[in-house]
Design a protein around this motif. Structure first.
Motif, PDB file in Angstrom:
ATOM      1  N   LYS A   5       0.719  -1.260  -0.057  1.00  0.00           N
ATOM      2  CA  LYS A   5       0.161  -0.003   0.024  1.00  0.00           C
ATOM      3  C   LYS A   5       0.997   1.128   0.022  1.00  0.00           C
ATOM      4  O   LYS A   5       1.645   1.276   0.749  1.00  0.00           O
ATOM      5  CB  LYS A   5      -0.896  -0.006   1.231  1.00  0.00           C
ATOM      6  CG  LYS A   5      -2.201  -0.677   1.196  1.00  0.00           C
ATOM      7  CD  LYS A   5      -3.186  -0.775   2.329  1.00  0.00           C
ATOM      8  CE  LYS A   5      -3.839   0.583   2.221  1.00  0.00           C
ATOM      9  NZ  LYS A   5      -4.863   0.420   3.341  1.00  0.00           N
ATOM     10  N   LEU A   7       0.859   5.424   0.133  1.00  0.00           N
ATOM     11  CA  LEU A   7       0.048   6.727   0.550  1.00  0.00           C
ATOM     12  C   LEU A   7       0.856   7.872  -0.628  1.00  0.00           C
ATOM     13  O   LEU A   7       1.887   8.259  -0.132  1.00  0.00           O
ATOM     14  CB  LEU A   7       0.154   7.056   2.013  1.00  0.00           C
ATOM     15  CG  LEU A   7      -0.713   8.411   2.419  1.00  0.00           C
ATOM     16  CD1 LEU A   7      -2.163   8.569   1.697  1.00  0.00           C
ATOM     17  CD2 LEU A   7      -0.216   8.662   3.713  1.00  0.00           C
ATOM     18  N   ASN A  29      -4.110  11.142  -0.908  1.00  0.00           N
ATOM     19  CA  ASN A  29      -4.822  12.003   0.031  1.00  0.00           C
ATOM     20  C   ASN A  29      -3.746  13.249   0.104  1.00  0.00           C
ATOM     21  O   ASN A  29      -2.976  13.342   1.033  1.00  0.00           O
ATOM     22  CB  ASN A  29      -5.062  11.381   1.505  1.00  0.00           C
ATOM     23  CG  ASN A  29      -5.779  12.217   2.224  1.00  0.00           C
ATOM     24  OD1 ASN A  29      -6.051  13.487   2.122  1.00  0.00           O
ATOM     25  ND2 ASN A  29      -6.338  11.919   3.483  1.00  0.00           N
ATOM     26  N   ILE A  32      -4.208  15.528   3.572  1.00  0.00           N
ATOM     27  CA  ILE A  32      -3.937  14.920   4.891  1.00  0.00           C
ATOM     28  C   ILE A  32      -3.191  16.050   5.796  1.00  0.00           C
ATOM     29  O   ILE A  32      -2.373  16.333   5.505  1.00  0.00           O
ATOM     30  CB  ILE A  32      -3.183  13.451   4.824  1.00  0.00           C
ATOM     31  CG1 ILE A  32      -3.432  12.576   5.772  1.00  0.00           C
ATOM     32  CG2 ILE A  32      -1.811  13.730   4.544  1.00  0.00           C
ATOM     33  CD1 ILE A  32      -3.104  11.064   5.649  1.00  0.00           C
ATOM     34  N   GLU A  36      -3.986  13.539  11.140  1.00  0.00           N
ATOM     35  CA  GLU A  36      -4.579  12.225  10.336  1.00  0.00           C
ATOM     36  C   GLU A  36      -3.592  11.482   9.923  1.00  0.00           C
ATOM     37  O   GLU A  36      -3.523  10.104   9.671  1.00  0.00           O
ATOM     38  CB  GLU A  36      -5.562  12.820   9.022  1.00  0.00           C
ATOM     39  CG  GLU A  36      -6.684  13.578   9.478  1.00  0.00           C
ATOM     40  CD  GLU A  36      -7.300  14.483   8.237  1.00  0.00           C
ATOM     41  OE1 GLU A  36      -8.223  14.818   8.321  1.00  0.00           O
ATOM     42  OE2 GLU A  36      -6.555  14.706   7.351  1.00  0.00           O
ATOM     43  N   LEU A  37      -2.380  11.965   9.376  1.00  0.00           N
ATOM     44  CA  LEU A  37      -1.083  11.053   8.907  1.00  0.00           C
ATOM     45  C   LEU A  37      -0.697  10.279   9.984  1.00  0.00           C
ATOM     46  O   LEU A  37      -0.397   8.844   9.715  1.00  0.00           O
ATOM     47  CB  LEU A  37      -0.163  11.933   8.637  1.00  0.00           C
ATOM     48  CG  LEU A  37       1.216  11.126   7.818  1.00  0.00           C
ATOM     49  CD1 LEU A  37       0.801  10.340   6.701  1.00  0.00           C
ATOM     50  CD2 LEU A  37       2.334  12.298   7.517  1.00  0.00           C
ATOM     51  N   GLU A  39      -2.101   9.008  12.290  1.00  0.00           N
ATOM     52  CA  GLU A  39      -3.103   7.705  12.504  1.00  0.00           C
ATOM     53  C   GLU A  39      -2.980   6.531  11.115  1.00  0.00           C
ATOM     54  O   GLU A  39      -2.750   5.391  11.428  1.00  0.00           O
ATOM     55  CB  GLU A  39      -4.635   8.129  12.832  1.00  0.00           C
ATOM     56  CG  GLU A  39      -5.803   7.331  12.485  1.00  0.00           C
ATOM     57  CD  GLU A  39      -5.461   6.019  13.665  1.00  0.00           C
ATOM     58  OE1 GLU A  39      -4.725   5.948  14.630  1.00  0.00           O
ATOM     59  OE2 GLU A  39      -6.175   4.903  13.387  1.00  0.00           O
ATOM     60  N   ALA A  40      -2.969   7.241   9.818  1.00  0.00           N
ATOM     61  CA  ALA A  40      -3.198   6.532   8.637  1.00  0.00           C
ATOM     62  C   ALA A  40      -1.922   5.668   8.357  1.00  0.00           C
ATOM     63  O   ALA A  40      -2.042   4.723   7.895  1.00  0.00           O
ATOM     64  CB  ALA A  40      -3.597   7.475   7.591  1.00  0.00           C
ATOM     65  N   LYS A  42       0.030   3.809   9.717  1.00  0.00           N
ATOM     66  CA  LYS A  42       0.434   2.543  10.143  1.00  0.00           C
ATOM     67  C   LYS A  42      -0.108   1.249   9.025  1.00  0.00           C
ATOM     68  O   LYS A  42       0.493   0.264   9.118  1.00  0.00           O
ATOM     69  CB  LYS A  42      -0.362   2.220  11.488  1.00  0.00           C
ATOM     70  CG  LYS A  42      -2.001   2.246  11.346  1.00  0.00           C
ATOM     71  CD  LYS A  42      -2.540   1.834  12.763  1.00  0.00           C
ATOM     72  CE  LYS A  42      -4.111   1.507  12.741  1.00  0.00           C
ATOM     73  NZ  LYS A  42      -4.821   2.606  11.674  1.00  0.00           N
ATOM     74  N   ASP A  43      -1.002   1.733   8.130  1.00  0.00           N
ATOM     75  CA  ASP A  43      -1.345   0.846   7.070  1.00  0.00           C
ATOM     76  C   ASP A  43      -0.460   0.782   5.880  1.00  0.00           C
ATOM     77  O   ASP A  43      -0.769   0.039   4.891  1.00  0.00           O
ATOM     78  CB  ASP A  43      -2.755   1.133   6.551  1.00  0.00           C
ATOM     79  CG  ASP A  43      -3.793   0.932   7.860  1.00  0.00           C
ATOM     80  OD1 ASP A  43      -3.361   0.263   8.609  1.00  0.00           O
ATOM     81  OD2 ASP A  43      -4.801   1.914   7.900  1.00  0.00           O
TER      82      ASP A  43
END
Ligand code: NAD
Length: 305
Positions: A5, A7, A29, A32, A36-37, A39-40, A42-43
């Protein structure tokens, strides 16, 4: 292997995105926020940024899967490279993507100074026709001093030779062969400053180059000389530059980069003999496209093992 994945946190050219989509799930995104970054992230296995998004130690520590931080451009000032290296995360960029674009901007600024283009434009738009006020000089036959002949400096050499300029270079790290191949005269900084009609800076900002050009250096320059900086703010001491311009020690300066960006409240803003641009040296469609494609291909290579 589970799908990778990526980003995309700052806007990059579409071509770079479609390259990545061949090997990964891509999430775009570009608005962002830092919260928010955190949190996001991690994926994701990779993040692509330009200069807006800051990849701090905190972000890196919140990213257990992260393998690559890619800057679609040159400077990685917005990435905590030390924190990334500690975690074994690759930091990649595309320094070659913007060299021609920055070289062209530097030459544009030289021409703007030589022909007083910004002032003339302003004057015509004010309804005036001041032909005598805007007597300029030719670049042809003038001596250009290039400080730093790396990727960008070399592109400046090729192009300014076509203008008929004689070229002096100060760069203690280039080989004699590289200089001979480019057909330039390598010299020391003092000689370059004394003899050049235009000085252009293409070195990185390091402890060694911080305020490389300051009060003593301006005193060495010709009163008719111009200086151009499309490298990094801080290489020129702006206080000393202001005094040199105000007191006629040099004739003009053009800056794309500043010690503080934007240069709010800078005394340089008051002077007529300066041309200022808002750090747009790398801002062309071609450079941004190439930067996106180069980093996308590097990410693909890493993912494909
Ligand atoms: P580069 O690494 O290819 O070249 C830098 C050159 O500077 C090298 O040849 C090196 O030997 C020389 N150098 C290093 N320290 C020196 C010193 N103390 N004295 C003299 N020479 C020295 O880098 P590049 O890709 O040509 O980029 C040059 C600069 O342009 C960088 O600072 C970069 O951040 C800046 N830049 C600005 C913009 C912009 O938007 N204005 C865009 C891209 C790059």
């Amino acid at each position: 292997m589970p799908e990778m994945k990526v980003l995309i946190a700052d806007s990059i050219n579409e071509k770079g995105i479609s390259e990545l989509e061949e090997v990964a799930e891509v999430v775009v995104n570009t608005t962002i926020t830092p919260e928010e970054l955190l949190e996001a992230i991690k994926d994701f296995d990779a993040i692509v940024v330009r200069s807006r998004t800051k990849v701090t130690r905190e972000v890196i520590e919140a990213a257990p899967r992260l393998k690559i931080i890619a800057r679609a451009g040159v400077g990685v000032d917005n990435v905590d490279v030390k924190a990334a290296t500690e975690r074994g995360i690759m930091v990649i960029n595309a320094p070659e993507s913007t060299s021609i674009t920055v070289a062209e901007h530097s030459i544009g600024l030289m021409l703007a100074l030589a022909r007083k283009i910004s002032l003339a434009d302003k004057s015509v738009k004010e309804g005036k026709w001041e032909k005598n006020r805007f007597m300029g000089i030719e670049l042809n036959g003038k001596t250009l001093g290039i400080i730093g002949m790396g990727r960008i400096g070399s592109q400046v050499v090729v192009r300014t030779k076509a203008f008929g300029m004689d070229i002096l270079v100060y760069d203690p790290y280039i080989s004699r062969e590289a200089a001979e191949e480019m057909g330039v005269t390598v010299t020391d900084l003092e000689t370059l400053l004394r003899e050049s009609d235009i000085v252009t800076i293409h070195v990185p900002l390091t402890p060694e180059t911080k305020h490389l050009i300051s009060e003593d250096e301006f005193k060495l320059m010709k009163e008719t000389a111009f200086i151009v900086n499309c490298a990094r703010g801080g290489i020129i001491d702006e206080e000393a530059l202001y005094r040199a311009l105000r007191d006629g020690e040099i004739a003009g300066a053009a800056l794309d980069v500043f010690e503080e960006e934007p240069p709010e409240g800078s005394s340089l803003l008051e002077l007529e003999n300066v041309v200022l641009t808002p750090h747009i040296g790398a801002s062309t469609a071609e450079a941004q496209r190439d930067a996106a494609i180069i980093v996308a291909n590097e990410i693909k290579t890493v993912f494909q093992g």
